[in-house]
Design an enzyme around this catalytic site. Structure first.
Site, mmCIF file in Angstrom:
data_model
loop_
_atom_site.group_PDB
_atom_site.id
_atom_site.type_symbol
_atom_site.label_atom_id
_atom_site.label_comp_id
_atom_site.label_asym_id
_atom_site.label_seq_id
_atom_site.Cartn_x
_atom_site.Cartn_y
_atom_site.Cartn_z
ATOM 1 N N ALA A 105 1.047 -1.603 -0.048
ATOM 2 C CA ALA A 105 -0.136 0.239 0.096
ATOM 3 C C ALA A 105 0.550 1.662 0.012
ATOM 4 C CB ALA A 105 -0.714 0.273 1.140
ATOM 5 N N GLY A 108 0.132 4.756 -0.750
ATOM 6 C CA GLY A 108 -1.123 5.621 0.046
ATOM 7 C C GLY A 108 -1.677 5.851 -0.953
ATOM 8 N N GLY A 109 -1.568 5.939 -2.037
ATOM 9 C CA GLY A 109 -2.558 6.483 -3.452
ATOM 10 C C GLY A 109 -3.201 5.704 -3.374
ATOM 11 N N LYS A 110 -3.524 4.678 -3.513
ATOM 12 C CA LYS A 110 -4.459 3.866 -4.049
ATOM 13 C C LYS A 110 -5.368 3.938 -2.917
ATOM 14 C CE LYS A 110 -2.458 1.743 -8.428
ATOM 15 N NZ LYS A 110 -0.932 2.288 -7.857
ATOM 16 N N GLU A 128 1.760 -2.235 4.832
ATOM 17 C CA GLU A 128 3.323 -2.053 3.883
ATOM 18 C C GLU A 128 4.109 -2.810 4.359
ATOM 19 O OE1 GLU A 128 4.534 -0.912 0.965
ATOM 20 O OE2 GLU A 128 6.717 -1.322 1.733
ATOM 21 N N ARG A 133 8.752 2.954 4.868
ATOM 22 C CA ARG A 133 7.854 2.839 3.729
ATOM 23 C C ARG A 133 6.259 3.158 4.581
ATOM 24 N NH1 ARG A 133 8.463 3.962 -1.675
ATOM 25 N NH2 ARG A 133 6.262 3.015 -1.606
ATOM 26 N N CYS A 226 2.968 -1.070 -12.698
ATOM 27 C CA CYS A 226 3.260 0.401 -13.152
ATOM 28 C C CYS A 226 4.171 -1.100 -14.551
ATOM 29 C CB CYS A 226 3.442 1.274 -12.277
ATOM 30 S SG CYS A 226 5.011 0.696 -11.556
#
Ligand code: SAM
Length: 429
Positions: A105, A108-110, A128, A133, A226
């Site tokens: 995670a 934390g964008g998503k 995470e 992080r 990505c």
């Protein structure tokens, strides 16, 4: 300079689209942000441009406007998130009231996007594995005023051992070779090698093995990366499905993305306004509810009751959880936490000190108002001084919610003349 091995593979992979792909990498990238529905109606901001088609709260912004420096960013009014990175959660489609896991995670964008869609109802577990992080993730959960999140710092294996079949929806936004970020981050290019792709594919397989156990029967698993490497994308999904006949590709409507095999989609930088991404939507057979007994709550301490009464603060449904001196308000569905490394078991209300209660920054950001508030214009001298950590003249007495315009920014404590500053030291400008 892009790696030769990468370009050779992309040429083969894309055929006649290769030219358009290369051109897209030379164009400046589109930048985007996502508004936080917890903060009420979206403000009119001069740097905000048109909408991101697949995320109702997503908008592109003017490239040189630096919205990360605006006070509204610190108030959690928006999160800067790459537009294609908003795609996987659109496919996950989390609903209020569900139990949702974001397994990889940070930052934390998503997770914060999922939280926006859940509207504070149900349980969101943001996990995470990397401790540093995980702290950044926890801070972003706080900044974005998420009240129903449990933030953990666990291996996928330990989570799977403790919460098997628990989640309606699981997102695996896997660590990958990052080819889709070549335009965004120089490091993505320098770190790349064919060996990295192979190593990532193996690790993704291991993470998916554990993720599979966490999905409840009938639940949805979204796998995303990505990168463009087929080994980490369609290949990873195919290998997973071969070993897991209980999972099937799920058909979902996503007209913005290019559909591929096994419930997968590609987001190409030459086909939309965003970077490169991949996501696949899978469903676990069955419809039974898998459950874990929720942990019990504790009675709310008297100090909180007095504080919340004085400021007229009302909490949603939930239960109290004490962590040392810190008091949290957690969703009813919060599972037993023993054996889990927990950073944040819900909304932090504050600390119980000797005979007094000190409210948490998280609580300030979550509130949209309370009985004692002091609002300053976001551009005012007073607001600047407050964010700088100074005491500011104000007639308020006692604990007071400080607002930048309509948005809560933090706490202060007044004596009728001066508001003592309780803006967190680590956030001061
Ligand atoms: N979902 C995040 C977001 O939208 O902000 C980005 C996640 S990033 C692509 C992948 C994450 O997986 C990293 O934070 C990384 O630390 C984590 N990770 C690395 N190795 C892992 C492993 N073996 N198991 C689980 N997570 C891992």
């Amino acid at each position: 300079m892009l790696p030769e091995d990468f370009l050779t593979r992309m040429k083969l992979q894309l055929g006649e689209e290769y030219g358009a792909f290369l051109k897209s990498l030379e164009r400046p990238r589109a930048v985007a942000l996502r508004f936080n529905p917890r903060k009420g109606p979206r403000p009119e901001l001069p740097f905000v441009l048109g909408p991101v088609p697949w995320e109702p709260e997503g908008f592109y912004y003017a490239p040189d406007s630096r919205p990360g420096l605006h006070v509204y960013h610190e108030c959690g009014v928006y999160y800067l998130q790459e537009a294609s990175a908003m795609g996987p959660v659109a496919l996950l489609s989390p609903q209020p009231g569900e139990r949702v896991l974001d397994l990889c995670a940070a930052p934390g964008g998503k997770s914060t996007q999922i939280a926006g869609r859940m509207g504070g109802q149900g349980l969101l577990v943001c996990n995470e594995v990397n401790p540093k992080r995980a702290k950044i993730l926890s801070r972003n959960i706080e900044r974005m005023a998420v009240s129903n999140a449990l933030v953990t710092n666990e291996t996928p294996g330990n989570l799977a051992a403790r919460l098997p079949g628990f989640f309606h929806r699981v997102l695996v936004d896997a660590p990958c070779s990052g080819e889709g970020m070549f335009r965004k981050e120089e490091a993505a290019v320098t770190d790349w090698s064919p060996e990295t792709v192979t190593m990532c594919a193996r690790r993704q397989g291991e993470i998916l093995e554990e993720a599979a156990k966490l999905v409840r029967p009938g639940g949805r698993l979204v796998y995303s990366t990505c990168t463009f490497a087929p080994e980490e994308d369609e290949g990873a999904v195919e290998a997973f499905l071969k070993g897991h006949p209980e999972f099937k590709p799920e058909i979902v409507e996503a007209p913005w993305f290019q559909p591929g095999p096994n419930g997968s989609f590609r987001m190409w930088p030459h086909a939309l306004l965003g970077e490169g991404h991949f996501a696949a939507v899978l469903r676990k057979d069955g419809g039974e509810t898998g459950t874990a007994a929720p942990g019990r709550g504790e009675p709310l301490p008297k100090l909180w009751q007095e504080f919340s009464k004085a400021l007229d603060i009302r909490l949603p449904e939930g239960k109290a959880v004490c962590f040392g001196q810190s008091l949290f308000w957690a969703p009813e569905e919060l599972p037993e936490l023993a054996g889990l490394r927990v950073l944040r078991p819900g909304l932090e209300l504050g600390e119980l000190k000797k005979g007094r209660f000190e409210p948490a920054h998280a609580l300030a950001l979550w509130l949209d108002g309370c009985a004692v508030t002091q609002s300053w214009d976001p551009e005012s001298r007073e607001m600047g001084a407050y964010l700088h950590g100074e005491a500011v003249p104000s007639q308020q007495r006692g604990w007071c919610l400080v607002k930048a315009g309509p948005y809560s920014a933090g706490w202060g404590k007044g004596d009728g003349n001066l508001l003592k500053n309780h803006y967190p030291k680590g956030l001061r400008r």
